[in-house]
Write an enzyme that holds these catalytic residues in place. Structure first.
Site, PDB file in Angstrom:
ATOM      1  N   LYS A 124     -11.244 -92.823  -2.328  1.00  0.00           N
ATOM      2  CA  LYS A 124     -12.548 -92.257  -2.644  1.00  0.00           C
ATOM      3  C   LYS A 124     -12.549 -91.701  -4.073  1.00  0.00           C
ATOM      4  O   LYS A 124     -13.518 -91.868  -4.817  1.00  0.00           O
ATOM      5  CB  LYS A 124     -12.857 -91.155  -1.627  1.00  0.00           C
ATOM      6  N   SER A 125     -11.461 -91.056  -4.453  1.00  0.00           N
ATOM      7  CA  SER A 125     -11.377 -90.449  -5.788  1.00  0.00           C
ATOM      8  C   SER A 125     -11.439 -91.503  -6.889  1.00  0.00           C
ATOM      9  O   SER A 125     -12.184 -91.364  -7.862  1.00  0.00           O
ATOM     10  CB  SER A 125     -10.084 -89.639  -5.917  1.00  0.00           C
ATOM     11  N   ASP A 178      -6.115 -81.017  -0.803  1.00  0.00           N
ATOM     12  CA  ASP A 178      -6.817 -81.705   0.289  1.00  0.00           C
ATOM     13  C   ASP A 178      -5.920 -82.044   1.474  1.00  0.00           C
ATOM     14  O   ASP A 178      -6.420 -82.384   2.551  1.00  0.00           O
ATOM     15  CB  ASP A 178      -7.485 -82.988  -0.219  1.00  0.00           C
ATOM     16  N   GLN A 189     -12.586 -81.615 -10.485  1.00  0.00           N
ATOM     17  CA  GLN A 189     -13.782 -82.463 -10.516  1.00  0.00           C
ATOM     18  C   GLN A 189     -14.719 -82.072 -11.659  1.00  0.00           C
ATOM     19  O   GLN A 189     -15.391 -82.935 -12.222  1.00  0.00           O
ATOM     20  CB  GLN A 189     -14.506 -82.399  -9.175  1.00  0.00           C
TER      21      GLN A 189
END
Length: 409
Positions: free
Chosen positions: A22-23, A292, A146
């Site tokens: 996803k990143s 995470d 982010q």
């Protein structure tokens, strides 16, 4: 949808193909929007990546990215640079509680025109895109990576590139390096020395460029936990992974040796094998570069009846939920004793695991997936289990295929 998990036994040997990171996918989707000569293979099928694609492709003036935190950060920076385009960027009720002020103020240092439409410092945002004139930004170094990556991704399009100065000790360095590596692969010149990052202006050629996304290491974490909680000799093969991964969560391979799991790399696959029982009674970790995976590790340690101390978790309070509080509440329902601060968690060794507990998921995909491996110890229930689609839509199907018994209720 709630799922009841029976006490199960994992297949002795199995294989799973996991979708792209996803990143990486979200970073590449933004670069593709800036430089259309890019094509992407093995893109994530997660909700977050799908919502990112939808927002970038939509002609609507209102972009609703629901729970997708990465998309909120990246698209804030992207639309601030879209000269002549005015949009409203919004999300779910939880997204409207997640702070964005740090990024908005950083973009303001470059000359961006962004207004809050409701609460100061939080989405929704009214963004009037323009050619940003500035090239200098200073930020605290301990913020979410982010925010930093959002600025780095738009930096090659800025008139004079970007010089980003980070004050203090930098967290989540692997995610910053992932962004810089993808920029380098595109052909952008970057430099990361000390606390200063520079990105040069970049003019793309018409030459086609293909990126293949590595599979998601965060998603692999749940299989590490399953193997750790299984009998010696149990193994699972996961694809497609690189030994020189850009993803911070690839530290799983080293961390899970503490839980008796060895990782073998071969032909873009990893094989996880339970080779021995944990030798330490207390697992101590600094997860500032990979927060995470904290939920998965805490549950693994609890299932193995070990103590666990984790620090570097300050960013978990502003995720889909306050993950530290959520972990404490749900683990203690199962019989654990947990101490938390704003940046750490200490799990005391437990002697029993309560059966048939219903785990609340707090609209957080990682809560649902992190607790599931406990089905190898006790029956339990996962509430609102479809939340996994945010990052791993195939999760429940994949687990059924490797021996986890479940029913929808």
């Amino acid at each position: 949808m709630n799922i009841k998990l029976q006490q199960s036994t994992l297949q002795k040997q199995s294989k799973i193909a996991i979708t792209g990171s996803k990143s990486e996918s979200n970073r590449l989707l933004l670069l593709q929007a800036l430089y259309p000569n890019i094509s992407i293979k093995n893109i994530s099928n997660s909700d977050d990546a799908t919502l990112m694609q939808k927002a970038l492709q939509s002609a609507d003036s209102v972009k609703d990215i629901h729970h997708a935190g990465t998309a909120m950060r990246f698209l804030t920076a992207y639309y601030a640079t879209r000269n002549g385009q005015e949009i409203t960027l919004t999300g779910s009720s939880r997204m409207q509680e997640r702070p964005i002020k740090i990024l908005v103020e950083a973009l303001g240092q470059l000359g961006a025109d962004i207004q809050y439409t409701n609460n100061e410092g939080y989405p929704p945002l009214q963004i009037k895109g323009q050619q940003l004139q500035g090239n200098l930004v200073t930020l605290d170094a301990n913020i979410s990576s982010q925010y930093i990556s959002a600025l780095l991704l738009i930096a090659p399009t800025l008139k004079n590139g970007l010089t980003l100065t980070l004050n203090g000790k930098i967290t989540s360095v692997p995610y910053i390096n992932m962004t810089l590596s993808l920029l380098n692969e595109l052909g952008v010149e970057t430099n990361f020395e000390g606390n200063t990052i520079t990105v040069a202006k970049f003019e793309a050629t018409n030459e086609a460029k293909t990126f293949t996304v590595e599979s998601d290491w965060s998603s692999a974490s749940y299989f590490y936990s399953l193997i750790a909680l299984s009998g010696i000799g149990t193994s699972i093969e996961l694809s497609s992974y690189k030994q020189d991964s850009l993803q911070g969560d690839s530290c799983l391979a080293e961390i899970y040796t503490k839980f008796g799991v060895e990782t073998t790399f071969k032909n873009n696959t990893i094989t996880l094998t339970k080779t021995h029982e944990a030798t330490q009674e207390t697992i101590t970790l600094d997860l500032k570069n990979a927060p995470d995976i904290a939920q998965t590790i805490a549950v693994t340690a609890f299932g193995l009846q070990l103590s666990c101390e984790m620090i570097g978790l300050h960013t978990l309070k502003i995720k889909e939920t306050d993950r530290l509080v959520a972990l404490k509440v749900e683990l203690e329902k199962l019989g654990a004793s947990v101490d938390i601060t704003d940046a750490s968690l200490y799990l005391h060794k437990a002697s029993t695991i309560n059966k048939n507990i219903s785990i609340a998921t707090y609209k957080d995909h990682r809560m649902a997936m992190a607790f599931t491996p406990l089905a190898l110890r006790v029956p339990l229930q996962i509430e609102k289990a479809d939340v996994v689609s945010k990052s791993f839509p195939d999760f429940w199907r994949d687990l059924e295929n490797i021996g986890i018994e479940m029913t929808e209720i």
